[in-house]
Design a protein around this motif. Sequence first.
Motif, short mmCIF file in Angstrom:
data_model
loop_
_atom_site.label_atom_id
_atom_site.label_comp_id
_atom_site.label_asym_id
_atom_site.label_seq_id
_atom_site.Cartn_x
_atom_site.Cartn_y
_atom_site.Cartn_z
N VAL A 1 42.86 45.23 40.49
CA VAL A 1 41.82 44.21 40.31
C VAL A 1 41.41 43.60 41.64
O VAL A 1 40.22 43.45 41.94
CB VAL A 1 42.31 43.10 39.34
N ILE B 1 38.40 45.03 35.48
CA ILE B 1 38.97 43.69 35.30
C ILE B 1 39.34 43.50 33.84
O ILE B 1 38.46 43.38 32.98
CB ILE B 1 37.98 42.59 35.75
N TYR C 1 42.76 38.83 32.64
CA TYR C 1 42.60 38.37 34.02
C TYR C 1 41.46 37.34 34.10
O TYR C 1 41.59 36.31 34.77
CB TYR C 1 42.30 39.56 34.93
#
Length: 210
Positions: free
Chosen positions: A21, A91, A95
């Motif tokens: 990420v 993503i 998150y």
Amino acid sequence: REPKVRESRVDLPPFHGKEDVDAYLDWEMKVEQIFTCHQVGEERKVPLATLAFKGQAMYWWKTLVRERRLHNDPPIEYWNDLRIAMRRRHIPSYYSRELMDKLQSLQQKNMSVEEYRQRMKFYLMSAGIREEERLTIARFLSGLNFVIRDRVKLLPYRDLDDICIHDGLTNKISFTHKDRKIVFNPLTPPQVFEDKKQMKRKKKEREKRK
């Protein structure tokens, strides 16, 4: 016949599409900085970005293009659409929720004003939040330490970057107001103590209202 304007060469950092990420967000931020710096037109952004794809990223892009063609979906021609597709892949949803929680609870506390501002800008960018400037400023002001917040509210500003200039060496905060420079000196220990008391009192009041 008018001569054709030669477009400047733009080199983007390669993106390999690995499951990381932070690596993706770092790449996205650098790409947007380069686009802004070189004033890249919208029609060039997607070709330039996808040209930087390597390995897994290139395979993902070719697969996405083929699937959209099979389903008669329009091709991705704009950077924002490509950015959304890449965020959806790189993503995870948890998150984004964690970032939103961090953003909602973000306060200056022991950070300098500049550190606090940069932290907020990072969370906003990472979470993909693009809100009106007045909302971002209100969010920023609400998390400032009590003494600084009251001073900042008295001064005009256009956006988050216009609010203040922080000197990391002397810890002074300066503003320009009506062509006159205004400087706030660092808080004295008694002021810091009083500021913390005010913060605790306000926190207790908020908890009582819940």
